[in-house]
Design a protein around this motif. Structure first.
Motif, mmCIF file in Angstrom:
data_model
loop_
_atom_site.group_PDB
_atom_site.id
_atom_site.type_symbol
_atom_site.label_atom_id
_atom_site.label_comp_id
_atom_site.label_asym_id
_atom_site.label_seq_id
_atom_site.Cartn_x
_atom_site.Cartn_y
_atom_site.Cartn_z
ATOM 1 N N LYS A 91 0.831 -1.210 0.000
ATOM 2 C CA LYS A 91 0.000 0.000 0.000
ATOM 3 C C LYS A 91 0.863 1.257 0.000
ATOM 4 O O LYS A 91 0.559 2.224 -0.702
ATOM 5 C CB LYS A 91 -0.942 -0.001 1.195
ATOM 6 C CG LYS A 91 -2.070 -1.002 1.058
ATOM 7 C CD LYS A 91 -3.004 -0.953 2.247
ATOM 8 C CE LYS A 91 -4.153 -1.929 2.054
ATOM 9 N NZ LYS A 91 -5.117 -1.883 3.163
ATOM 10 N N LEU A 92 1.927 1.251 0.774
ATOM 11 C CA LEU A 92 2.824 2.409 0.809
ATOM 12 C C LEU A 92 3.536 2.599 -0.531
ATOM 13 O O LEU A 92 3.746 3.731 -0.976
ATOM 14 C CB LEU A 92 3.831 2.274 1.944
ATOM 15 C CG LEU A 92 3.261 2.421 3.349
ATOM 16 C CD1 LEU A 92 4.333 2.108 4.387
ATOM 17 C CD2 LEU A 92 2.698 3.805 3.562
ATOM 18 N N ALA A 93 3.900 1.508 -1.178
ATOM 19 C CA ALA A 93 4.533 1.605 -2.495
ATOM 20 C C ALA A 93 3.571 2.207 -3.512
ATOM 21 O O ALA A 93 3.969 3.008 -4.363
ATOM 22 C CB ALA A 93 5.003 0.230 -2.954
ATOM 23 N N GLY A 104 -1.980 8.936 -13.199
ATOM 24 C CA GLY A 104 -1.566 8.603 -11.836
ATOM 25 C C GLY A 104 -2.742 8.269 -10.934
ATOM 26 O O GLY A 104 -2.693 7.304 -10.173
ATOM 27 N N LEU A 105 -3.813 9.070 -11.015
ATOM 28 C CA LEU A 105 -4.998 8.798 -10.205
ATOM 29 C C LEU A 105 -5.666 7.484 -10.595
ATOM 30 O O LEU A 105 -6.047 6.688 -9.729
ATOM 31 C CB LEU A 105 -6.002 9.946 -10.346
ATOM 32 C CG LEU A 105 -5.714 11.182 -9.526
ATOM 33 C CD1 LEU A 105 -6.624 12.328 -9.953
ATOM 34 C CD2 LEU A 105 -5.888 10.891 -8.057
ATOM 35 N N VAL A 135 -4.830 0.008 -8.631
ATOM 36 C CA VAL A 135 -3.958 -0.844 -7.815
ATOM 37 C C VAL A 135 -4.516 -0.983 -6.405
ATOM 38 O O VAL A 135 -4.485 -2.074 -5.823
ATOM 39 C CB VAL A 135 -2.517 -0.288 -7.802
ATOM 40 C CG1 VAL A 135 -1.640 -1.025 -6.808
ATOM 41 C CG2 VAL A 135 -1.914 -0.363 -9.199
ATOM 42 N N LYS A 136 -5.070 0.093 -5.858
ATOM 43 C CA LYS A 136 -5.671 0.026 -4.521
ATOM 44 C C LYS A 136 -6.829 -0.964 -4.499
ATOM 45 O O LYS A 136 -6.955 -1.761 -3.565
ATOM 46 C CB LYS A 136 -6.152 1.419 -4.116
ATOM 47 C CG LYS A 136 -6.688 1.495 -2.725
ATOM 48 C CD LYS A 136 -7.068 2.934 -2.393
ATOM 49 C CE LYS A 136 -7.613 3.008 -0.991
ATOM 50 N NZ LYS A 136 -7.962 4.389 -0.631
ATOM 51 N N ASN A 166 -6.912 -4.441 -2.317
ATOM 52 C CA ASN A 166 -7.999 -4.727 -1.369
ATOM 53 C C ASN A 166 -8.769 -5.976 -1.756
ATOM 54 O O ASN A 166 -9.188 -6.737 -0.877
ATOM 55 C CB ASN A 166 -8.926 -3.515 -1.267
ATOM 56 C CG ASN A 166 -8.282 -2.366 -0.553
ATOM 57 O OD1 ASN A 166 -7.355 -2.540 0.227
ATOM 58 N ND2 ASN A 166 -8.751 -1.167 -0.834
ATOM 59 N N SER A 167 -8.977 -6.204 -3.042
ATOM 60 C CA SER A 167 -9.719 -7.404 -3.444
ATOM 61 C C SER A 167 -8.900 -8.678 -3.223
ATOM 62 O O SER A 167 -9.452 -9.734 -2.949
ATOM 63 C CB SER A 167 -10.140 -7.305 -4.918
ATOM 64 O OG SER A 167 -9.011 -7.418 -5.766
ATOM 65 N N TYR A 168 -7.597 -8.566 -3.307
ATOM 66 C CA TYR A 168 -6.736 -9.730 -3.093
ATOM 67 C C TYR A 168 -6.698 -10.146 -1.627
ATOM 68 O O TYR A 168 -6.682 -11.323 -1.298
ATOM 69 C CB TYR A 168 -5.327 -9.442 -3.602
ATOM 70 C CG TYR A 168 -4.403 -10.625 -3.526
ATOM 71 C CD1 TYR A 168 -4.504 -11.672 -4.424
ATOM 72 C CD2 TYR A 168 -3.435 -10.692 -2.536
ATOM 73 C CE1 TYR A 168 -3.661 -12.756 -4.347
ATOM 74 C CE2 TYR A 168 -2.580 -11.776 -2.447
ATOM 75 C CZ TYR A 168 -2.703 -12.810 -3.354
ATOM 76 O OH TYR A 168 -1.868 -13.884 -3.273
#
Length: 85
Positions: free
Chosen positions: A18-20, A69-70, A76-77, A81-83
């Protein structure tokens, strides 16, 4: 897999991922700021009036970069979360 069922190693990996993702978005945002400010600087400086087209190009590209970027950040977020949910 719920967060309380995860091992500490898996939980730390999730936080790192998440931080990456956030760092990557901030890189896109920095690029947006540089393109936008460069475009405005070219348009405002009288000595660079021959490069006016380049200034407009930088401004347009800056908004494209921030939209990419957005979109990438939220994609990716959502995948993260789904994973893990």
């Amino acid at each position: 897999m719920e967060h309380k069922d995860m091992s500490k190693t898996d939980l730390l990996a999730l936080v790192r991922t998440k931080l990456a993702n956030e760092r990557t978005f901030l890189a896109y945002f920095r690029t947006f700021i540089v393109f936008l400010s460069s475009g405005f600087a070219i348009l405002k400086l009288e000595i660079l009036q021959s490069l006016k087209g380049l200034g407009y190009f930088f401004i347009i590209i800056s908004f494209i970069v921030v939209v990419i970027g957005l979109l990438r950040f939220f994609y990716v977020k959502k995948r993260i979360n789904s994973y893990y949910d």
